[in-house]
Scaffold this motif. Structure first.
Motif, PDB file in Angstrom:
ATOM      1  N   TYR A 182      39.649 -30.885  15.861  1.00  0.00           N
ATOM      2  CA  TYR A 182      39.506 -30.119  14.620  1.00  0.00           C
ATOM      3  C   TYR A 182      38.935 -30.940  13.465  1.00  0.00           C
ATOM      4  O   TYR A 182      38.622 -30.390  12.405  1.00  0.00           O
ATOM      5  CB  TYR A 182      40.854 -29.538  14.194  1.00  0.00           C
ATOM      6  CG  TYR A 182      41.969 -30.554  14.088  1.00  0.00           C
ATOM      7  CD1 TYR A 182      42.158 -31.314  12.939  1.00  0.00           C
ATOM      8  CD2 TYR A 182      42.847 -30.765  15.151  1.00  0.00           C
ATOM      9  CE1 TYR A 182      43.179 -32.250  12.846  1.00  0.00           C
ATOM     10  CE2 TYR A 182      43.875 -31.690  15.067  1.00  0.00           C
ATOM     11  CZ  TYR A 182      44.038 -32.433  13.915  1.00  0.00           C
ATOM     12  OH  TYR A 182      45.035 -33.360  13.826  1.00  0.00           O
ATOM     13  N   GLU A 185      35.494 -29.851  11.855  1.00  0.00           N
ATOM     14  CA  GLU A 185      35.613 -28.667  11.007  1.00  0.00           C
ATOM     15  C   GLU A 185      36.188 -29.035   9.641  1.00  0.00           C
ATOM     16  O   GLU A 185      35.709 -28.555   8.604  1.00  0.00           O
ATOM     17  CB  GLU A 185      36.497 -27.608  11.657  1.00  0.00           C
ATOM     18  CG  GLU A 185      36.676 -26.374  10.775  1.00  0.00           C
ATOM     19  CD  GLU A 185      37.609 -25.332  11.357  1.00  0.00           C
ATOM     20  OE1 GLU A 185      38.005 -24.417  10.604  1.00  0.00           O
ATOM     21  OE2 GLU A 185      37.932 -25.412  12.554  1.00  0.00           O
ATOM     22  N   LEU A 186      37.210 -29.895   9.633  1.00  0.00           N
ATOM     23  CA  LEU A 186      37.815 -30.294   8.364  1.00  0.00           C
ATOM     24  C   LEU A 186      36.812 -31.052   7.493  1.00  0.00           C
ATOM     25  O   LEU A 186      36.734 -30.821   6.279  1.00  0.00           O
ATOM     26  CB  LEU A 186      39.042 -31.166   8.623  1.00  0.00           C
ATOM     27  CG  LEU A 186      40.218 -30.515   9.355  1.00  0.00           C
ATOM     28  CD1 LEU A 186      41.382 -31.499   9.469  1.00  0.00           C
ATOM     29  CD2 LEU A 186      40.661 -29.240   8.650  1.00  0.00           C
ATOM     30  N   ALA A 201      44.989 -22.128  10.120  1.00  0.00           N
ATOM     31  CA  ALA A 201      44.950 -22.121  11.580  1.00  0.00           C
ATOM     32  C   ALA A 201      45.121 -23.511  12.186  1.00  0.00           C
ATOM     33  O   ALA A 201      45.436 -23.637  13.374  1.00  0.00           O
ATOM     34  CB  ALA A 201      43.635 -21.506  12.058  1.00  0.00           C
ATOM     35  N   ILE A 202      44.941 -24.551  11.366  1.00  0.00           N
ATOM     36  CA  ILE A 202      45.006 -25.927  11.889  1.00  0.00           C
ATOM     37  C   ILE A 202      46.290 -26.627  11.443  1.00  0.00           C
ATOM     38  O   ILE A 202      46.558 -27.770  11.810  1.00  0.00           O
ATOM     39  CB  ILE A 202      43.750 -26.719  11.454  1.00  0.00           C
ATOM     40  CG1 ILE A 202      42.488 -25.987  11.904  1.00  0.00           C
ATOM     41  CG2 ILE A 202      43.721 -28.127  12.050  1.00  0.00           C
ATOM     42  CD1 ILE A 202      41.203 -26.662  11.485  1.00  0.00           C
ATOM     43  N   ARG A 203      47.108 -25.962  10.657  1.00  0.00           N
ATOM     44  CA  ARG A 203      48.321 -26.611  10.134  1.00  0.00           C
ATOM     45  C   ARG A 203      49.242 -27.108  11.250  1.00  0.00           C
ATOM     46  O   ARG A 203      49.825 -28.188  11.151  1.00  0.00           O
ATOM     47  CB  ARG A 203      49.083 -25.653   9.219  1.00  0.00           C
ATOM     48  CG  ARG A 203      48.527 -25.595   7.808  1.00  0.00           C
ATOM     49  CD  ARG A 203      49.393 -24.731   6.911  1.00  0.00           C
ATOM     50  NE  ARG A 203      48.919 -24.764   5.539  1.00  0.00           N
ATOM     51  CZ  ARG A 203      49.316 -25.652   4.639  1.00  0.00           C
ATOM     52  NH1 ARG A 203      50.203 -26.565   4.976  1.00  0.00           N
ATOM     53  NH2 ARG A 203      48.831 -25.618   3.408  1.00  0.00           N
ATOM     54  N   ASP A 205      48.419 -28.100  14.203  1.00  0.00           N
ATOM     55  CA  ASP A 205      47.821 -29.295  14.804  1.00  0.00           C
ATOM     56  C   ASP A 205      48.094 -30.520  13.941  1.00  0.00           C
ATOM     57  O   ASP A 205      48.440 -31.592  14.447  1.00  0.00           O
ATOM     58  CB  ASP A 205      46.314 -29.103  14.969  1.00  0.00           C
ATOM     59  CG  ASP A 205      45.968 -27.960  15.913  1.00  0.00           C
ATOM     60  OD1 ASP A 205      46.368 -28.020  17.090  1.00  0.00           O
ATOM     61  OD2 ASP A 205      45.319 -27.002  15.461  1.00  0.00           O
ATOM     62  N   LEU A 206      47.922 -30.354  12.634  1.00  0.00           N
ATOM     63  CA  LEU A 206      48.162 -31.474  11.728  1.00  0.00           C
ATOM     64  C   LEU A 206      49.640 -31.870  11.758  1.00  0.00           C
ATOM     65  O   LEU A 206      49.958 -33.071  11.813  1.00  0.00           O
ATOM     66  CB  LEU A 206      47.757 -31.090  10.309  1.00  0.00           C
ATOM     67  CG  LEU A 206      47.803 -32.231   9.286  1.00  0.00           C
ATOM     68  CD1 LEU A 206      46.632 -33.179   9.511  1.00  0.00           C
ATOM     69  CD2 LEU A 206      47.766 -31.677   7.864  1.00  0.00           C
ATOM     70  N   ASP A 209      50.116 -33.913  14.855  1.00  0.00           N
ATOM     71  CA  ASP A 209      49.387 -35.162  15.030  1.00  0.00           C
ATOM     72  C   ASP A 209      49.768 -36.244  14.025  1.00  0.00           C
ATOM     73  O   ASP A 209      49.741 -37.432  14.361  1.00  0.00           O
ATOM     74  CB  ASP A 209      47.877 -34.903  14.954  1.00  0.00           C
ATOM     75  CG  ASP A 209      47.356 -34.202  16.196  1.00  0.00           C
ATOM     76  OD1 ASP A 209      47.956 -34.377  17.269  1.00  0.00           O
ATOM     77  OD2 ASP A 209      46.346 -33.475  16.089  1.00  0.00           O
TER      78      ASP A 209
END
Length: 249
Positions: A182, A185-186, A201-203, A205-206, A209
């Motif tokens: 991701y 994209e960021l 939508a990526i929260r 994942d963050l 990680d």
């Protein structure tokens, strides 16, 4: 993405009141996610004359200025050589990145000598700088929900991890984040808006990680082949470089 240093950056730093040892670009431009309206962070080291170091009236250890040039916001900071050398010897990853930045505005033989000494001054304890910086940015992200501190959190953890594992400094998130699908994209979103929101939508994942990377950095610090202390010969050479340079002006 290739970053071009503005042609007028050299004039900006040479407007400082003292001779320069080097000036480089730091901040988002160095980290690979500058937006169209990012400010330009110029970081430098200058040389106070001996008379402004040993007398009652001493010169400024740090020079700071800001402003605008051709629609670009400027943030300029320069440390006297002695202060810069002390910071370099204090496990400060920030000044290490300034010194080794490939985005060079102005340089000198003393700059080259500092660069040559830098690898022998790196220790496993530089990890503390990156862990602390990441914690600060993570708290900022939790408070604001902005994309920028999230990118800084990832960048500093990955820079620290790479340094502990290889002994080499890498600051470009586009390179460091190759294993995180991701990240492109960021970076793309950040280039479009300096203070944009983090995509919901990526929260998850963050949230997964960041703790993992923090734990990996702590483990890499403990297992690193980097020494506990800077090389004594390099520290002595740094001392002699400061003395010799000061007395020559």
């Amino acid at each position: 993405m290739t970053i071009e240093v503005p042609s007028w950056a050299d004039q900006v730093v040479h407007d400082l009141a003292y001779p320069l040892i080097f000036a480089t670009v730091s901040g988002a431009h160095l980290y690979g996610f500058a937006s169209a309206d990012s400010d330009l962070d110029l970081r430098a080291a200058h040389l106070l004359p001996a008379a402004e170091v040993v007398g009652l009236r001493t010169g400024p250890e740090t020079l700071q200025s800001d402003g605008w040039r051709d629609g670009v916001e400027l943030d300029v900071v320069s440390h006297d050589l002695l202060k810069f050398a002390r910071l370099l010897h204090s496990r400060n990853g920030y000044v290490l990145e300034q010194l080794l930045s490939p985005l060079v505005v102005t340089t000198s033989p003393v700059h080259a000598e500092l660069i040559a000494l830098a690898p022998a001054l790196v220790t496993r304890h530089h990890a503390h700088h990156y862990l602390g910086f990441a914690a600060t940015q993570e708290r900022l992200f939790e408070r604001t929900g902005e994309l920028k501190p999230a990118l800084y959190t990832l960048r500093v953890l990955l820079t620290g991890l790479h340094l502990m594992r290889t002994g080499l400094l890498e600051t470009d998130l586009g390179v460091l984040g190759a294993g995180l699908p991701y990240v492109p994209e960021l970076i793309g979103r950040k280039r479009e808006a300096e203070h944009g929101p983090f995509p919901s939508a990526i929260r998850a994942d963050l949230a997964r990680d960041v703790p993992r990377l923090r734990a990996e950095l702590e483990a890499a610090r403990d297992a690193s082949a980097l020494p506990e202390q800077a090389d004594r010969g390099a520290v002595e050479a740094l001392h002699q470089l400061v003395v010799r340079t000061r007395l020559s002006c």
